[in-house]
Design a protein around this motif. Structure first.
Motif, PDB file in Angstrom:
ATOM      1  N   LYS A  87       0.913  -1.136  -0.036  1.00  0.00           N
ATOM      2  CA  LYS A  87      -0.013   0.168  -0.091  1.00  0.00           C
ATOM      3  C   LYS A  87       0.828   1.294   0.107  1.00  0.00           C
ATOM      4  O   LYS A  87       2.013   1.382   0.268  1.00  0.00           O
ATOM      5  N   ASP A  88       0.389   2.406  -0.519  1.00  0.00           N
ATOM      6  CA  ASP A  88       1.044   3.445  -0.490  1.00  0.00           C
ATOM      7  C   ASP A  88       0.729   4.428   0.597  1.00  0.00           C
ATOM      8  O   ASP A  88      -0.729   4.545   1.030  1.00  0.00           O
ATOM      9  N   VAL A  89       1.864   5.012   1.323  1.00  0.00           N
ATOM     10  CA  VAL A  89       1.622   5.772   2.600  1.00  0.00           C
ATOM     11  C   VAL A  89       2.035   7.176   2.394  1.00  0.00           C
ATOM     12  O   VAL A  89       3.280   7.169   1.458  1.00  0.00           O
ATOM     13  N   ASN A  90       2.010   8.065   3.070  1.00  0.00           N
ATOM     14  CA  ASN A  90       2.730   9.255   3.312  1.00  0.00           C
ATOM     15  C   ASN A  90       3.425   9.201   4.443  1.00  0.00           C
ATOM     16  O   ASN A  90       2.605   9.202   5.403  1.00  0.00           O
ATOM     17  N   VAL A  91       4.894   9.424   4.271  1.00  0.00           N
ATOM     18  CA  VAL A  91       5.460   9.485   5.502  1.00  0.00           C
ATOM     19  C   VAL A  91       6.076  10.864   5.759  1.00  0.00           C
ATOM     20  O   VAL A  91       6.430  11.527   4.810  1.00  0.00           O
ATOM     21  N   GLU A  92       6.320  11.192   7.077  1.00  0.00           N
ATOM     22  CA  GLU A  92       6.851  12.511   7.614  1.00  0.00           C
ATOM     23  C   GLU A  92       7.790  12.118   8.621  1.00  0.00           C
ATOM     24  O   GLU A  92       7.230  11.362   9.800  1.00  0.00           O
ATOM     25  N   TYR A  93       9.054  12.647   8.657  1.00  0.00           N
ATOM     26  CA  TYR A  93       9.926  12.487   9.857  1.00  0.00           C
ATOM     27  C   TYR A  93       9.922  13.876  10.341  1.00  0.00           C
ATOM     28  O   TYR A  93      10.068  14.830   9.557  1.00  0.00           O
ATOM     29  N   ARG A  94      10.079  13.953  11.736  1.00  0.00           N
ATOM     30  CA  ARG A  94      10.193  15.345  12.323  1.00  0.00           C
ATOM     31  C   ARG A  94      11.082  15.231  13.600  1.00  0.00           C
ATOM     32  O   ARG A  94      11.141  14.185  14.088  1.00  0.00           O
ATOM     33  N   ILE A  95      12.039  16.283  13.680  1.00  0.00           N
ATOM     34  CA  ILE A  95      12.777  16.426  14.758  1.00  0.00           C
ATOM     35  C   ILE A  95      12.912  17.895  15.257  1.00  0.00           C
ATOM     36  O   ILE A  95      13.001  18.843  14.565  1.00  0.00           O
ATOM     37  N   THR A  96      12.525  17.820  16.461  1.00  0.00           N
ATOM     38  CA  THR A  96      12.475  19.197  17.126  1.00  0.00           C
ATOM     39  C   THR A  96      13.191  19.314  18.278  1.00  0.00           C
ATOM     40  O   THR A  96      13.521  18.540  19.140  1.00  0.00           O
ATOM     41  N   ALA A  97      13.775  20.490  18.499  1.00  0.00           N
ATOM     42  CA  ALA A  97      14.749  20.671  19.856  1.00  0.00           C
ATOM     43  C   ALA A  97      13.809  21.074  20.896  1.00  0.00           C
ATOM     44  O   ALA A  97      13.133  21.776  20.465  1.00  0.00           O
ATOM     45  N   ILE A  98      14.085  20.391  22.152  1.00  0.00           N
ATOM     46  CA  ILE A  98      13.322  20.624  22.971  1.00  0.00           C
ATOM     47  C   ILE A  98      14.245  21.850  24.083  1.00  0.00           C
ATOM     48  O   ILE A  98      13.711  22.786  24.532  1.00  0.00           O
ATOM     49  N   SER A  99      15.577  21.614  24.241  1.00  0.00           N
ATOM     50  CA  SER A  99      16.522  22.353  24.801  1.00  0.00           C
ATOM     51  C   SER A  99      17.980  21.982  24.418  1.00  0.00           C
ATOM     52  O   SER A  99      18.210  20.850  24.106  1.00  0.00           O
ATOM     53  N   GLY A 100      18.790  22.962  24.310  1.00  0.00           N
ATOM     54  CA  GLY A 100      20.280  22.853  24.258  1.00  0.00           C
ATOM     55  C   GLY A 100      20.639  22.550  22.921  1.00  0.00           C
ATOM     56  O   GLY A 100      22.185  22.592  22.799  1.00  0.00           O
ATOM     57  N   VAL A 101      20.237  22.109  21.855  1.00  0.00           N
ATOM     58  CA  VAL A 101      20.604  21.895  20.583  1.00  0.00           C
ATOM     59  C   VAL A 101      19.929  22.760  19.481  1.00  0.00           C
ATOM     60  O   VAL A 101      18.736  22.937  19.849  1.00  0.00           O
ATOM     61  N   ASN A 102      20.576  22.994  18.505  1.00  0.00           N
ATOM     62  CA  ASN A 102      19.782  23.644  17.420  1.00  0.00           C
ATOM     63  C   ASN A 102      20.217  23.194  15.940  1.00  0.00           C
ATOM     64  O   ASN A 102      19.913  23.604  14.942  1.00  0.00           O
ATOM     65  N   SER A 103      20.952  22.067  16.039  1.00  0.00           N
ATOM     66  CA  SER A 103      21.257  21.280  14.699  1.00  0.00           C
ATOM     67  C   SER A 103      21.822  19.850  15.278  1.00  0.00           C
ATOM     68  O   SER A 103      21.986  19.573  16.334  1.00  0.00           O
ATOM     69  N   VAL A 114      21.689  12.925   6.471  1.00  0.00           N
ATOM     70  CA  VAL A 114      22.030  14.361   6.317  1.00  0.00           C
ATOM     71  C   VAL A 114      22.677  14.887   7.409  1.00  0.00           C
ATOM     72  O   VAL A 114      22.352  14.617   8.725  1.00  0.00           O
ATOM     73  N   ASP A 115      23.987  15.748   7.141  1.00  0.00           N
ATOM     74  CA  ASP A 115      24.716  16.223   8.247  1.00  0.00           C
ATOM     75  C   ASP A 115      24.636  17.553   8.678  1.00  0.00           C
ATOM     76  O   ASP A 115      24.309  18.370   7.990  1.00  0.00           O
ATOM     77  N   ASN A 116      24.324  17.884   9.847  1.00  0.00           N
ATOM     78  CA  ASN A 116      24.423  19.102  10.591  1.00  0.00           C
ATOM     79  C   ASN A 116      23.112  19.909   9.799  1.00  0.00           C
ATOM     80  O   ASN A 116      23.064  20.882   9.550  1.00  0.00           O
ATOM     81  N   VAL A 117      21.883  19.217  10.027  1.00  0.00           N
ATOM     82  CA  VAL A 117      20.753  19.786   9.704  1.00  0.00           C
ATOM     83  C   VAL A 117      20.486  21.011  10.883  1.00  0.00           C
ATOM     84  O   VAL A 117      20.514  20.788  12.197  1.00  0.00           O
ATOM     85  N   SER A 118      19.752  22.047  10.570  1.00  0.00           N
ATOM     86  CA  SER A 118      19.144  23.062  11.552  1.00  0.00           C
ATOM     87  C   SER A 118      18.107  22.268  12.148  1.00  0.00           C
ATOM     88  O   SER A 118      17.148  21.670  11.216  1.00  0.00           O
ATOM     89  N   LEU A 119      17.526  22.405  13.315  1.00  0.00           N
ATOM     90  CA  LEU A 119      16.451  22.295  13.971  1.00  0.00           C
ATOM     91  C   LEU A 119      15.558  23.328  14.051  1.00  0.00           C
ATOM     92  O   LEU A 119      15.819  24.287  14.505  1.00  0.00           O
ATOM     93  N   PRO A 120      14.003  22.972  14.022  1.00  0.00           N
ATOM     94  CA  PRO A 120      13.492  21.868  13.695  1.00  0.00           C
ATOM     95  C   PRO A 120      13.555  21.510  12.246  1.00  0.00           C
ATOM     96  O   PRO A 120      13.889  22.150  11.374  1.00  0.00           O
ATOM     97  N   TYR A 121      13.591  20.038  11.869  1.00  0.00           N
ATOM     98  CA  TYR A 121      14.005  19.431  10.953  1.00  0.00           C
ATOM     99  C   TYR A 121      12.636  18.449  10.537  1.00  0.00           C
ATOM    100  O   TYR A 121      12.118  17.924  11.310  1.00  0.00           O
TER     101      TYR A 121
END
Length: 119
Positions: free
Chosen positions: A24-40, A55-62
């Motif tokens: 079956k076909d699905v739509n996928v989403e990945y999310r990464i959110t900083a809660i504290s102390g990190v921004n990438s 993927v290296d050194n991405v900015s958050l949120p991603y």
């Protein structure tokens, strides 16, 4: 080098879509959110073809979205790592519904991986 350890594997009863038949076909989403102390950080995920993307050194949120055809027992994997202290939340969404989520924190190396298995 992105180091990932599988720290969570869920066997959720949620089945995305209206049918339990595969493939079956699905739509996928990945999310990464900083809660504290990190921004990438570094991200590793299972992509639209079932391979891995790093993927290296991405900015958050991603966030990344794609369509994928899945079979029973295929999985989705999302990992994050960053040297330093802090806390992040990682989420896997299938057809706009959160199917797996977890927060990871550390005082020296924030890292973690979540997995969703299609049943």
């Amino acid at each position: 080098m992105l180091m990932m350890f599988i720290t969570s594997c869920s066997k959720s009863n949620y089945q995305p879509g209206n049918s339990n038949s595969y493939p079956k076909d699905v739509n996928v989403e990945y999310r990464i959110t900083a809660i504290s102390g990190v921004n990438s950080g570094d991200v590793l995920y299972a992509n639209a073809s079932g391979g891995n993307t790093s993927v290296d050194n991405v900015s958050l949120p991603y966030s990344v979205k794609f369509k994928r055809t899945v079979k029973q027992l295929d999985n989705l994997v999302l990992g994050y790592s960053k040297i330093g202290s802090g806390e992040v939340k990682v989420e896997i969404l299938v057809n706009d519904q959160v199917v797996e989520t977890k927060s990871f924190s550390s005082t020296s190396y924030v890292t973690g991986t979540i997995v969703y298995l299609f049943q």
